[in-house]
Scaffold this motif. Structure first.
Motif, mmCIF file in Angstrom:
data_model
loop_
_atom_site.group_PDB
_atom_site.id
_atom_site.type_symbol
_atom_site.label_atom_id
_atom_site.label_comp_id
_atom_site.label_asym_id
_atom_site.label_seq_id
_atom_site.Cartn_x
_atom_site.Cartn_y
_atom_site.Cartn_z
ATOM 1 N N GLN A 85 -153.828 -22.196 -22.164
ATOM 2 C CA GLN A 85 -153.369 -22.945 -20.989
ATOM 3 C C GLN A 85 -154.552 -23.603 -20.281
ATOM 4 O OE1 GLN A 85 -150.885 -20.782 -18.233
ATOM 5 N NE2 GLN A 85 -151.121 -22.330 -16.647
ATOM 6 N N GLN A 86 -155.639 -22.857 -20.082
ATOM 7 C CA GLN A 86 -156.823 -23.420 -19.445
ATOM 8 C C GLN A 86 -157.421 -24.526 -20.309
ATOM 9 O OE1 GLN A 86 -158.847 -19.592 -19.046
ATOM 10 N NE2 GLN A 86 -159.017 -19.970 -16.840
ATOM 11 N N PHE A 87 -157.514 -24.306 -21.603
ATOM 12 C CA PHE A 87 -158.075 -25.321 -22.493
ATOM 13 C C PHE A 87 -157.254 -26.607 -22.432
ATOM 14 C CE2 PHE A 87 -159.767 -21.660 -25.272
ATOM 15 C CZ PHE A 87 -160.946 -21.602 -24.552
ATOM 16 N N LEU A 88 -155.936 -26.485 -22.459
ATOM 17 C CA LEU A 88 -155.084 -27.669 -22.418
ATOM 18 C C LEU A 88 -155.199 -28.405 -21.085
ATOM 19 C CD1 LEU A 88 -151.946 -26.273 -24.253
ATOM 20 C CD2 LEU A 88 -153.482 -28.080 -25.069
ATOM 21 N N GLU A 89 -155.358 -27.671 -20.002
ATOM 22 C CA GLU A 89 -155.509 -28.296 -18.686
ATOM 23 C C GLU A 89 -156.852 -29.006 -18.547
ATOM 24 O OE1 GLU A 89 -154.922 -25.083 -15.908
ATOM 25 O OE2 GLU A 89 -152.767 -24.995 -16.291
ATOM 26 N N LEU A 90 -157.904 -28.473 -19.141
ATOM 27 C CA LEU A 90 -159.258 -29.004 -18.977
ATOM 28 C C LEU A 90 -159.637 -30.055 -20.017
ATOM 29 C CD1 LEU A 90 -161.014 -25.595 -18.234
ATOM 30 C CD2 LEU A 90 -160.717 -27.487 -16.616
ATOM 31 N N SER A 91 -158.969 -30.072 -21.154
ATOM 32 C CA SER A 91 -159.348 -30.950 -22.261
ATOM 33 C C SER A 91 -158.907 -32.388 -22.024
ATOM 34 C CB SER A 91 -158.718 -30.450 -23.564
ATOM 35 O OG SER A 91 -159.069 -31.301 -24.636
ATOM 36 N N GLU A 92 -159.701 -33.303 -22.543
ATOM 37 C CA GLU A 92 -159.324 -34.720 -22.567
ATOM 38 C C GLU A 92 -158.634 -35.072 -23.881
ATOM 39 O OE1 GLU A 92 -159.501 -37.191 -20.163
ATOM 40 O OE2 GLU A 92 -159.932 -35.461 -18.894
ATOM 41 N N LEU A 93 -158.644 -34.164 -24.837
ATOM 42 C CA LEU A 93 -157.993 -34.421 -26.110
ATOM 43 C C LEU A 93 -156.498 -34.216 -25.980
ATOM 44 C CD1 LEU A 93 -160.415 -32.694 -28.635
ATOM 45 C CD2 LEU A 93 -160.461 -35.036 -27.762
ATOM 46 N N LYS A 94 -155.764 -34.975 -26.769
ATOM 47 C CA LYS A 94 -154.309 -34.835 -26.795
ATOM 48 C C LYS A 94 -153.937 -33.710 -27.751
ATOM 49 C CE LYS A 94 -153.892 -39.769 -26.255
ATOM 50 N NZ LYS A 94 -154.298 -40.870 -27.107
ATOM 51 N N GLU A 95 -152.861 -33.058 -27.433
ATOM 52 C CA GLU A 95 -152.350 -32.034 -28.350
ATOM 53 C C GLU A 95 -151.395 -32.738 -29.319
ATOM 54 O OE1 GLU A 95 -150.640 -27.517 -28.190
ATOM 55 O OE2 GLU A 95 -149.930 -28.909 -26.701
ATOM 56 N N ASN A 96 -151.996 -33.526 -30.187
ATOM 57 C CA ASN A 96 -151.212 -34.293 -31.143
ATOM 58 C C ASN A 96 -151.591 -33.906 -32.557
ATOM 59 O OD1 ASN A 96 -153.804 -35.409 -30.973
ATOM 60 N ND2 ASN A 96 -153.107 -37.434 -31.522
ATOM 61 N N GLY A 97 -150.714 -34.219 -33.455
ATOM 62 C CA GLY A 97 -150.974 -33.939 -34.853
ATOM 63 C C GLY A 97 -150.716 -35.179 -35.677
ATOM 64 N N PRO A 98 -150.908 -35.077 -36.958
ATOM 65 C CA PRO A 98 -150.703 -36.229 -37.837
ATOM 66 C C PRO A 98 -149.220 -36.510 -38.042
ATOM 67 C CG PRO A 98 -151.202 -34.304 -39.140
ATOM 68 C CD PRO A 98 -151.327 -33.890 -37.692
ATOM 69 N N THR A 99 -148.930 -37.699 -38.565
ATOM 70 C CA THR A 99 -147.545 -38.065 -38.858
ATOM 71 C C THR A 99 -147.049 -37.418 -40.144
ATOM 72 O OG1 THR A 99 -148.358 -40.068 -39.928
ATOM 73 C CG2 THR A 99 -147.672 -40.249 -37.614
ATOM 74 N N SER A 100 -147.986 -37.038 -41.014
ATOM 75 C CA SER A 100 -147.636 -36.301 -42.229
ATOM 76 C C SER A 100 -148.795 -35.378 -42.590
ATOM 77 C CB SER A 100 -147.326 -37.267 -43.384
ATOM 78 O OG SER A 100 -148.481 -37.973 -43.752
ATOM 79 N N ASN A 101 -148.606 -34.563 -43.594
ATOM 80 C CA ASN A 101 -149.597 -33.539 -43.925
ATOM 81 C C ASN A 101 -150.592 -33.953 -45.001
ATOM 82 O OD1 ASN A 101 -148.432 -31.981 -42.017
ATOM 83 N ND2 ASN A 101 -147.684 -30.399 -43.374
#
Length: 163
Positions: A85-101
């Motif tokens: 939770q702290q990492f997600l609040e402080l990070s500038e990176l998006k919590e995104n993934g690729p469109t495929s594997n």
């Protein structure tokens, strides 16, 4: 009993500002580490084995960096964040993934994140050294930036196509 105050020649307000930057960096590193783990676990395709090994080597570099950044925060007299939770609040990176594997999709997301971290660190180097009188952290994050530049180069080279 001796004082446990952090008396290292940097004013507390300056250390606090440096640590604010380091907390974001730690969070960015942890989010990126998680994305590399995801790529390692879930990559598929004709290049599975080589990319599976590659992603493992890269998250190993980040794992070491995460520990060093957290310890730098402690050296400056503050506590490191330690929850997702702290990492997600402080990070500038998006919590995104690729469109495929496939490896290319994973590498595109990771390259974007490396570029974001490199730019953030580059902007922070001078501020740490000049505005906050912390040349130690400026040197420390310069080495981290160079690691990310090398990792980004590997991804860019892997993504290169020829017409």
């Amino acid at each position: 009993m001796q004082s446990t105050e952090t008396a290292i020649g940097i004013k507390k307000d300056n250390r606090k500002e440096v640590v604010k930057m380091l907390k974001q960096l730690l969070s960015d590193e942890y989010i990126m580490y998680t994305k590399y783990r995801n790529a390692h676990w879930n990559v598929e395709g004709h290049d599975f084995h080589s990319k599976h090994v590659f992603f493992e080597q890269e998250y190993g570099k980040l794992e070491n960096t995460i520990d060093k950044v957290a310890e730098r925060i402690r050296m400056l007299g503050f506590y490191a964040p330690g929850s997702m939770q702290q990492f997600l609040e402080l990070s500038e990176l998006k919590e995104n993934g690729p469109t495929s594997n496939d490896s290319i999709s994973f590498m595109e997301v990771l390259l974007e994140d490396h570029n974001t971290i490199i730019k953030f660190i580059r902007e922070s180097i001078g501020e740490n050294a000049e505005a906050h009188n912390d040349e130690g952290t400026a040197d420390f994050i310069t080495a981290i930036m160079q690691m990310h530049e090398q990792m980004a180069w590997m991804l860019r080279s892997s993504l290169k196509t020829f017409s």
